[in-house]
Design a protein around this motif. Structure first.
Motif, mmCIF file in Angstrom:
data_model
loop_
_atom_site.group_PDB
_atom_site.id
_atom_site.type_symbol
_atom_site.label_atom_id
_atom_site.label_comp_id
_atom_site.label_asym_id
_atom_site.label_seq_id
_atom_site.Cartn_x
_atom_site.Cartn_y
_atom_site.Cartn_z
ATOM 1 N N LEU A 236 26.996 -43.357 -5.408
ATOM 2 C CA LEU A 236 28.281 -42.661 -5.313
ATOM 3 C C LEU A 236 29.277 -43.563 -4.603
ATOM 4 O O LEU A 236 29.003 -44.075 -3.513
ATOM 5 C CB LEU A 236 28.117 -41.346 -4.552
ATOM 6 N N ASP A 237 30.417 -43.772 -5.226
ATOM 7 C CA ASP A 237 31.436 -44.657 -4.663
ATOM 8 C C ASP A 237 31.996 -44.073 -3.367
ATOM 9 O O ASP A 237 32.285 -42.878 -3.284
ATOM 10 C CB ASP A 237 32.555 -44.841 -5.688
ATOM 11 N N THR A 238 32.165 -44.923 -2.362
ATOM 12 C CA THR A 238 32.646 -44.441 -1.066
ATOM 13 C C THR A 238 34.045 -43.845 -1.163
ATOM 14 O O THR A 238 34.358 -42.852 -0.490
ATOM 15 C CB THR A 238 32.625 -45.577 -0.018
ATOM 16 N N LEU A 239 34.898 -44.428 -1.994
ATOM 17 C CA LEU A 239 36.243 -43.872 -2.173
ATOM 18 C C LEU A 239 36.178 -42.470 -2.762
ATOM 19 O O LEU A 239 36.909 -41.567 -2.328
ATOM 20 C CB LEU A 239 37.080 -44.785 -3.079
ATOM 21 N N GLN A 240 35.296 -42.262 -3.739
ATOM 22 C CA GLN A 240 35.154 -40.925 -4.316
ATOM 23 C C GLN A 240 34.582 -39.953 -3.291
ATOM 24 O O GLN A 240 35.003 -38.791 -3.225
ATOM 25 C CB GLN A 240 34.253 -40.983 -5.558
ATOM 26 N N ALA A 241 33.639 -40.408 -2.487
ATOM 27 C CA ALA A 241 33.075 -39.539 -1.451
ATOM 28 C C ALA A 241 34.151 -39.109 -0.461
ATOM 29 O O ALA A 241 34.173 -37.954 -0.015
ATOM 30 C CB ALA A 241 31.932 -40.258 -0.728
ATOM 31 N N ALA A 242 35.039 -40.027 -0.117
ATOM 32 C CA ALA A 242 36.119 -39.698 0.818
ATOM 33 C C ALA A 242 37.029 -38.614 0.230
ATOM 34 O O ALA A 242 37.435 -37.670 0.935
ATOM 35 C CB ALA A 242 36.926 -40.956 1.137
ATOM 36 N N ILE A 243 37.347 -38.740 -1.051
ATOM 37 C CA ILE A 243 38.177 -37.734 -1.725
ATOM 38 C C ILE A 243 37.443 -36.398 -1.807
ATOM 39 O O ILE A 243 38.010 -35.332 -1.538
ATOM 40 C CB ILE A 243 38.551 -38.234 -3.136
ATOM 41 N N LEU A 244 36.168 -36.462 -2.142
ATOM 42 C CA LEU A 244 35.375 -35.233 -2.284
ATOM 43 C C LEU A 244 35.159 -34.538 -0.944
ATOM 44 O O LEU A 244 35.044 -33.307 -0.897
ATOM 45 C CB LEU A 244 34.036 -35.557 -2.946
ATOM 46 N N ASN A 245 35.119 -35.291 0.145
ATOM 47 C CA ASN A 245 35.024 -34.669 1.469
ATOM 48 C C ASN A 245 36.240 -33.788 1.743
ATOM 49 O O ASN A 245 36.116 -32.709 2.334
ATOM 50 C CB ASN A 245 34.903 -35.744 2.558
ATOM 51 N N VAL A 246 37.404 -34.241 1.309
ATOM 52 C CA VAL A 246 38.619 -33.427 1.461
ATOM 53 C C VAL A 246 38.500 -32.169 0.616
ATOM 54 O O VAL A 246 38.743 -31.047 1.083
ATOM 55 C CB VAL A 246 39.870 -34.228 1.057
#
Length: 372
Positions: A236-246
């Motif tokens: 899982l891409d870290t940038l996508q994880a950051a967005i999904l955390n929001v």
């Protein structure tokens, strides 16, 4: 009035500062591969769903492929699944030279017809792969009972089912994906919990399966350059994880808004005889990831919607058993009449938390005008 089938811009603009800060924090630290946001998101999924282990991967398709590999859905073994689904629900089996065995669907829920599963079980059968489609889960009580009686593994395709919960005979609601040996989620942008790119998750309550999934996503390595298995490059891409955390922070509100939109559709279209509305079965909490109707003269209705600048989608115009890539399985037209009939009449209407009541009203009026 122009109504998109889906748009991410409204959500982004409403929470722009949060999304921008989340992405910027990843860029500033430069930890793009399995960064801290991935671990944070995995923990958030475990807490929200009740799964003991959550392993982030590159897509929902990869999640299915990896889980199928670990469960032994390969090398000529048979896995029972649905012909009415996205390709990945069956290609994850064929990728490992396993054999998908289709059974027809329930016409009201579009899920596997559980009454047809046992007739397909034979000594080569190793698993069942149910798909939780659109707005509700498959009958997990029956599926797990069948699996236990015949010693089969079960992989829940919950790619579309984030937030759905099954109660059934257990007396407690259990989140989609957490009932079987493995479950998977997709975070494709249109999903109920969707990123701004591809992303997926494998969940399980089994410690050994969770350990293997974590190894398999990094080439089968238990630690760097130490390979216990032949695995995959699927993180899982870290940038996508950051967005999904929001987005995970607001998921209950998003689900609630989808339900209100669905209720408006149901109320507005309930008197339209040419349209069949969704039917809920089983003791469960549904989530309206997609709002599908069965419509007479579906293709002509689709043209009418397009002329009025209303987006739509068709899930799915051709069942898998009639796709050229599965011709080697030997199925023919007429083998699964319910799936074939549904594919000719189904159409999905726009539904996302930011769509307005005026837009939904316009869609309903446009549909009714077609049938006058």
């Amino acid at each position: 009035m122009k109504v998109s089938f889906y748009t991410s811009q409204r959500e982004y603009l409403a929470k722009k500062d949060e999304f921008d800060r989340a992405v910027q924090s990843v860029i500033e630290k430069g930890n793009f591969i399995l960064g801290e946001q991935v671990a944070q998101f995995e923990k958030g999924i475990e807490q929200y769903t009740g799964a003991r282990y959550a392993i982030g991967v590159a897509s929902g398709t990869d999640a299915l492929t990896i889980a199928s590999d670990i469960l032994g859905f390969k090398d000529g073994k048979e896995v029972i699944t649905s012909p009415f689904t996205f390709l990945a629900s069956a290609s994850c089996i064929t990728k490992h030279k396993g054999r998908p065995v289709f059974v027809d669907i329930d016409e009201e829920t579009f899920a596997l017809d559980v009454n047809k599963i046992e007739e397909k079980i034979n000594p080569q059968t190793v698993g069942i792969l149910p798909i939780h489609l659109f707005d509700q889960m498959a009958d997990m009580d029956r599926i797990m009972d069948i699996a236990q009686n015949h010693q089969l593994r079960v992989l829940e395709d919950a790619a579309e089912a984030f937030g759905m919960r099954w109660k059934g005979k257990s007396g407690q609601y259990r989140h989609a994906g957490t009932i079987a040996d493995f479950g998977v989620f997709s975070f494709f942008p249109t999903k109920t919990l969707g990123g701004y790119g591809d992303g997926g998750m494998i969940v399980t309550n089994d410690e050994e399966l969770g350990r293997k999934a974590k190894y398999y996503r990094v080439h089968g390595a238990s630690k760097k350059y130490h390979y216990d298995f032949i695995g995959y490059n699927s993180r899982l891409d870290t940038l996508q994880a950051a967005i999904l955390n929001v987005k995970l922070k607001y998921i209950d509100d998003a689900i609630s808004k989808r339900e209100k939109i669905a209720k408006q559709y149901i109320e507005c279209l309930s008197d339209c005889e040419a349209v069949t509305l969704p039917t809920l079965k089983g003791d469960q909490k549904q989530v309206y990831y997609v709002f599908n109707i069965l419509a007479k003269n579906r293709d002509q209705l689709a043209e009418h919607l397009a002329k009025n600048e209303i987006g739509y989608s068709i899930y799915y115009p051709r069942p898998l058993h009639l796709q050229p890539c599965f011709s080697y399985l030997g199925y023919a037209k007429g083998d699964f009449p319910v799936a074939e009939r549904v594919s000719e009449n189904i159409i999905a209407l726009p539904i996302y938390p930011e769509i307005t009541t005026d837009e939904v009203e316009f869609i309903c009026k446009t549909i009714k005008s077609f049938y006058k």
